[in-house]
Structures are given as structure tokens and as C-alpha cells.
Design an enzyme around this catalytic site. Sequence first.
Site, PDB file in Angstrom:
ATOM      1  N   LYS A  13       0.843  -0.972  -0.129  1.00  0.00           N
ATOM      2  CA  LYS A  13       0.069  -0.060   0.124  1.00  0.00           C
ATOM      3  C   LYS A  13       0.772   1.449   0.164  1.00  0.00           C
ATOM      4  CE  LYS A  13      -2.009  -1.179   3.804  1.00  0.00           C
ATOM      5  NZ  LYS A  13      -1.396  -2.240   4.286  1.00  0.00           N
ATOM      6  N   ARG A  88      -9.736   0.774   9.018  1.00  0.00           N
ATOM      7  CA  ARG A  88      -9.129  -0.523   9.470  1.00  0.00           C
ATOM      8  C   ARG A  88     -10.099  -1.337  10.138  1.00  0.00           C
ATOM      9  NH1 ARG A  88      -3.489   0.358   9.084  1.00  0.00           N
ATOM     10  NH2 ARG A  88      -2.044  -1.302   9.798  1.00  0.00           N
ATOM     11  N   ARG A 127      12.189  -5.449   4.806  1.00  0.00           N
ATOM     12  CA  ARG A 127      12.181  -3.757   4.341  1.00  0.00           C
ATOM     13  C   ARG A 127      12.693  -2.966   5.274  1.00  0.00           C
ATOM     14  NH1 ARG A 127       5.598  -2.694   4.891  1.00  0.00           N
ATOM     15  NH2 ARG A 127       5.358  -2.660   7.067  1.00  0.00           N
ATOM     16  N   ARG A 161      11.124  -0.405  10.803  1.00  0.00           N
ATOM     17  CA  ARG A 161      10.408  -0.361  11.929  1.00  0.00           C
ATOM     18  C   ARG A 161      10.309  -1.168  12.914  1.00  0.00           C
ATOM     19  NH1 ARG A 161       4.811   0.159   8.436  1.00  0.00           N
ATOM     20  NH2 ARG A 161       4.183  -1.073  10.238  1.00  0.00           N
ATOM     21  N   ARG A 172      -0.204  -8.395  13.453  1.00  0.00           N
ATOM     22  CA  ARG A 172      -0.996  -7.404  12.590  1.00  0.00           C
ATOM     23  C   ARG A 172      -1.854  -8.168  11.647  1.00  0.00           C
ATOM     24  NH1 ARG A 172       4.533  -4.824  11.079  1.00  0.00           N
ATOM     25  NH2 ARG A 172       3.292  -3.642   9.459  1.00  0.00           N
TER      26      ARG A 172
HETATM   27  P1  AMP Z   1       0.848   0.589   9.153  1.00  0.00           P
HETATM   28  O1  AMP Z   1       2.143   1.774   9.037  1.00  0.00           O
HETATM   29  O2  AMP Z   1      -0.227   1.072   8.560  1.00  0.00           O
HETATM   30  O3  AMP Z   1       1.146  -1.053   9.019  1.00  0.00           O
HETATM   31  O4  AMP Z   1       0.480   0.918  10.608  1.00  0.00           O
HETATM   32  C1  AMP Z   1       1.321   0.530  11.835  1.00  0.00           C
HETATM   33  C2  AMP Z   1       0.419   0.238  13.108  1.00  0.00           C
HETATM   34  O5  AMP Z   1      -0.201   1.524  13.458  1.00  0.00           O
HETATM   35  C3  AMP Z   1      -0.619  -0.500  13.258  1.00  0.00           C
HETATM   36  O6  AMP Z   1       0.061  -1.979  13.525  1.00  0.00           O
HETATM   37  C4  AMP Z   1      -1.390  -0.077  14.174  1.00  0.00           C
HETATM   38  O7  AMP Z   1      -0.932  -0.458  15.427  1.00  0.00           O
HETATM   39  C5  AMP Z   1      -1.423   1.422  14.081  1.00  0.00           C
HETATM   40  N1  AMP Z   1      -2.334   1.707  13.197  1.00  0.00           N
HETATM   41  C6  AMP Z   1      -2.204   2.480  11.681  1.00  0.00           C
HETATM   42  N2  AMP Z   1      -3.264   2.746  11.198  1.00  0.00           N
HETATM   43  C7  AMP Z   1      -4.136   2.200  12.070  1.00  0.00           C
HETATM   44  C8  AMP Z   1      -5.669   2.528  11.829  1.00  0.00           C
HETATM   45  N3  AMP Z   1      -6.384   3.032  10.789  1.00  0.00           N
HETATM   46  N4  AMP Z   1      -6.319   2.141  13.019  1.00  0.00           N
HETATM   47  C9  AMP Z   1      -5.868   1.473  13.924  1.00  0.00           C
HETATM   48  N5  AMP Z   1      -4.447   1.460  14.313  1.00  0.00           N
HETATM   49  C10 AMP Z   1      -3.681   2.044  13.075  1.00  0.00           C
END
Ligand code: AMP
Length: 215
Positions: A13, A88, A127, A161, A172
Amino acid sequence: MNIILLGPPGAGKGTQAQRLVEQRGMRQLSTGDMLRAAVKAGTPTGLKAKAVMERGELVSDEIVSALIGDELDAMGAGEGAIFDGYPRTAAQATALDTILTQRGRSLDHVIELDVDEDQLVERITGRFTCANCGKGYHDRFEQPRQPGICDKCGSTEFKRRPDDNEQTVRTRMAEYRAKTAPILPIYEARGIVTRVNGMADIDDVTRAIETVLGG
Ligand code: AMP
């Protein structure tokens, strides 16, 4: 145009969103990036989110929806938004409808990146990104052309990360399956979902998305 990129962690994404930003001048609204910035800055939101993110669980709907509303308010009316990692949950999908309507916007496309979950763990755990400009790389699939130097900005600093380890990635994925995948039918009922093969070559995925978005 406002679009959602939907798919489990590691589906691509962020990579595809970056390309749309470069090619179409749209804005990437990544709640993950916003939360990581909040954690780094030590804001009240960051302090609440840090441990939850490290476990790979979801941050509260109220927090992320507020972040999205604020980002949209900072955008020009004619600028398109790419929602990356948001919504989400069903509650976030409902909140997004309200947030968009309040701002005279609507959702044009939901692009689902269809991926093989078993291969995602390898993708994610390899990554890394440029610490300066954020360009994404991968240990196996995309090293910088000159080792240790970012192709895009020349920086020699890279970062990984903290939640890109196998155990957190599994959590996740489970969160995605339990809470995020079930929101797809909401958008399918509106006839705005297109499924794209996220396991294809990165350029092919970009082309497929371009076809969906048109001219
Ligand atoms: P991402 O970078 O999108 O993989 O997000 C990393 C982490 O941020 C996720 O594992 C969640 O802990 C938190 N997070 C990001 N976006 C959301 C969302 N829309 N709702 C809830 N938690 C989020």
C-alpha cells in the site's frame, strides 16, 4: 479523487501510494506514518499509541479518525486523497463516510491488493526505508543501486520499523483478518471495489492501479 488502498500489512500500500503521489500529485494519508510521527515527537497521541503499535494491535478508532480529519483539513479542496492503512475497522469506515461528507468529498475507488499472506512475512521483515526521504527498500528485492546510499536523496541513513518483526507481523495479520477484511463488503455493495494482484511485479501493480483510476 479520493481512494482507499486496502490490504494486509506488507501488501504494498505504501509503495503504491508513494507512486500515486509522484505521478498524480495526490496526497498519501497514512495513519501508520502519522502515528509513527506522533510517537517520535512524544505527543499525547504518540504516548498512547506506542505500546499498542509495538504489539501489532490497533490504536483506537477515535485517535486515527481525528488524525485523518485534521490531515484532510490541511489539504486543498482540489487535492485527491489516498487513504493508506485507514479505515481498518467498521467503525473507521463509518467515520470516514462522515468525515468525507462533511468536507464535500466522496470515495471514488477502493483498491484491494490481493496477496499471499505466507509471502508477506518475508516481504515485511526485509524492508527498510531511507531515514531522510522515506524511500522504501528491501534486503532481497530492492537494495539501493549504490550500497548504503539512497537512490532518491543520497542519504546514508536508513531505518527499520520496530513492528516489522515476525511475531508482531503475525498479530498485525490477525488484526487485518479479524477487523479490516470484514469492511470490504461495505464498499463492494457500493460497486467501488477493484481487486488487484498485489503479488505481481511492483510496476505491474502500479499499471493495474492506473488502469482503475483512468486518464
Ligand atoms: P501501518 O504502518 O499501516 O502498518 O500501521 C502500523 C501500526 O499503526 C498498526 O499496526 C497499528 O498499531 C497502528 N495503526 C495504523 N493505522 C491504524 C488504523 N487505521 N487503526 C488503528 N491502528 C492503526
